[in-house]
Design a protein around this motif. Structure first.
Motif, PDB file in Angstrom:
ATOM      1  N   GLY A   9       0.558  -1.087   0.076  1.00 35.96           N
ATOM      2  CA  GLY A   9      -0.160  -0.036  -0.271  1.00 35.96           C
ATOM      3  C   GLY A   9       1.212   1.130  -0.012  1.00 35.96           C
ATOM      4  N   GLY A  11       0.315   4.540  -0.464  1.00 35.83           N
ATOM      5  CA  GLY A  11      -0.153   6.030  -0.759  1.00 35.83           C
ATOM      6  C   GLY A  11       0.321   6.553  -0.247  1.00 35.83           C
ATOM      7  N   ASN A  34      -1.692  -0.979  -8.168  1.00 30.99           N
ATOM      8  CA  ASN A  34      -1.081   0.252  -9.157  1.00 30.99           C
ATOM      9  C   ASN A  34       0.318  -0.126  -9.048  1.00 30.99           C
ATOM     10  N   LYS A  37       3.902   2.329  -9.003  1.00 24.49           N
ATOM     11  CA  LYS A  37       3.473   3.005  -8.140  1.00 24.49           C
ATOM     12  C   LYS A  37       5.140   2.299  -7.192  1.00 24.49           C
ATOM     13  N   CYS A  64      -0.346  -0.202   4.937  1.00 22.39           N
ATOM     14  CA  CYS A  64      -1.325   0.785   5.390  1.00 22.39           C
ATOM     15  C   CYS A  64      -2.190   0.987   3.810  1.00 22.39           C
ATOM     16  N   LEU A  65      -3.386   0.541   3.985  1.00 20.71           N
ATOM     17  CA  LEU A  65      -4.048   0.569   2.991  1.00 20.71           C
ATOM     18  C   LEU A  65      -5.785   1.397   4.112  1.00 20.71           C
ATOM     19  N   PRO A  66      -6.215   1.971   2.591  1.00 18.34           N
ATOM     20  CA  PRO A  66      -7.547   2.723   3.457  1.00 18.34           C
ATOM     21  C   PRO A  66      -8.279   2.294   4.603  1.00 18.34           C
ATOM     22  N   LEU A  74      -7.549  -8.038   1.374  1.00 18.26           N
ATOM     23  CA  LEU A  74      -6.708  -8.714   0.821  1.00 18.26           C
ATOM     24  C   LEU A  74      -5.905  -9.887   0.968  1.00 18.26           C
ATOM     25  N   THR A  90      -2.041   0.572   8.772  1.00 21.43           N
ATOM     26  CA  THR A  90      -3.753   1.415   8.163  1.00 21.43           C
ATOM     27  C   THR A  90      -4.880   1.727  10.037  1.00 21.43           C
ATOM     28  N   SER A  91      -5.682   2.542   9.236  1.00 24.89           N
ATOM     29  CA  SER A  91      -6.484   3.410  10.618  1.00 24.89           C
ATOM     30  C   SER A  91      -7.438   2.815  10.561  1.00 24.89           C
ATOM     31  N   VAL A 116      -0.092   4.779  12.673  1.00 19.46           N
ATOM     32  CA  VAL A 116       0.248   5.666  12.689  1.00 19.46           C
ATOM     33  C   VAL A 116      -0.291   7.210  13.080  1.00 19.46           C
ATOM     34  N   GLN A 119       0.601  12.717   9.618  1.00 17.27           N
ATOM     35  CA  GLN A 119       0.683  12.713   8.378  1.00 17.27           C
ATOM     36  C   GLN A 119       1.984  12.587   7.927  1.00 17.27           C
TER      37      GLN A 119
END
Ligand code: NDP
Length: 290
Positions: A9, A11, A34, A37, A64-66, A74, A90-91, A116, A119
């Motif tokens: 992930g 992102g 994708n 990346k 770390c996915l949405p 997954l 991930t949150s 985490v 930002q």
């Protein structure tokens, strides 16, 4: 001893977090949906862009996915190696952490919920706060890998505890963001200079992360840079409200804030930063914070 790590992930957060791993580990696999990346990451940082099936052969796997649902879908399709530790940044949702932890335990794989905070700038500088729930021994074993991406790394409890702390943290951010929008709009309506007011408040008891960074660096300069999407904040406030409701606790402020952030997210431009929630209030007050 961790020989290999993987990051799934890449992102806004993951791309930057994974960039630190080659400084600490010889074998670093990366995978992204994708895949371009992942290749770009390999070129830029010397990681190895590999198929998902290969990435999950690492000793420690970061994700770390949405959302938790993305992680569940997954993991469902994967064959994991016994002894692996899955560190999910991930949150996510505490109940999902508990279920995943149970399911993976049966395969002799440890799952840590390790969201985490800090930002994208914290991800870039490896200064993130990592709040970890799950087995204490697995936490100790995964610690060197988490140290590569974070500054304060805390074991906060059993499975799901990390996700719970993160959800409450982001709810506090949301409550504060909304209150600051109302407060500063009142000041503007009364003819007060906002920059002078901000200096005073940042030297007073009402200061916060929102007044110190979000308001001056995103709102007052009207930049609203997209680093943390508003729908992701709405997801987090929803998780926080669920925590209160499932414990049958009254939630007057948190319930209202969740509704406001949800509505702001639903009416915002598709790709909006979390700070753009302020624009939703501006559309009511007809006063722009600048
Ligand atoms: P982004 O939207 O920037 O990145 C999401 C990543 O997940 C991308 O790599 C995307 O792949 C991948 N992805 C999305 N859906 C799927 C799926 N169904 N299957 C596989 N891969 C998928 O999000 P962020 O990096 O901003 O956030 C990630 C997590 O971190 C979220 O839970 C967020 O709440 C949290 N967080 C974010 C912070 C921030 O400042 N941005 C700060 C702290 C936590 P693709 O490139 O193919 O779309």
């Amino acid at each position: 001893m961790i020989q290999s790590v993987a990051f799934i992930g890449l992102g806004a957060m993951g791309y930057r977090m994974a960039s630190h791993l080659p400084k600490h580990f010889d074998t670093v696999y990366v995978w992204n949906r994708n895949f371009e990346k992942a290749k770009q990451h390999a070129n830029e940082y010397g990681t190895q862009a590999v198929k998902l099936e290969q990435a999950v052969q690492a000793d420690v796997i970061f994700s770390c996915l949405p959302t938790s649902t993305d992680v569940e879908n997954l993991i469902e399709s994967l064959q994991l190696k016994p002894g692996t530790i899955w560190v999910d940044c991930t949150s996510g949702v505490p109940d999902s952490a508990r279920t995943l932890s149970e399911t993976l335990k049966a395969q002799n794989v440890d799952y840590l919920d390790a969201p985490v905070s800090g930002q994208t700038i914290g991800a870039e500088n490896a200064t993130l706060t990592v709040m970890v729930g799950g087995d204490a021994a697995a936490f100790e074993r995964a610690y060197p890998a988490m140290q590569a991406i974070g500054k304060l790394i805390k074991h906060v409890g059993t499975s799901g505890a990390g996700f719970a702390v993160k959800a409450v943290n982001n709810m506090l951010l949301a409550v504060n963001l909304w209150s600051v929008a109302e407060g500063f709009t009142a000041l503007k309506a009364h003819g007060v200079n906002l920059n002078e007011a901000l200096d005073c408040i940042n030297a007073s008891s009402g200061k916060s992360g929102v007044t110190e960074t979000v308001l001056p660096q995103r709102v007052l300069n009207r930049s609203f840079p997209v680093t943390f999407a508003l729908p992701l904040l709405a997801k987090d406030t929803g998780i926080a409200l669920d925590l209160l409701q499932s414990a049958k606790l009254p939630a007057p402020v948190i319930g209202l804030t969740q509704s406001l952030i949800q509505a702001a997210s639903a009416t915002a431009d598709e790709n909006s930063d979390f700070s753009a929630a302020v624009k939703f209030y501006e559309s009511w007050s007809k006063i722009t914070l600048e």
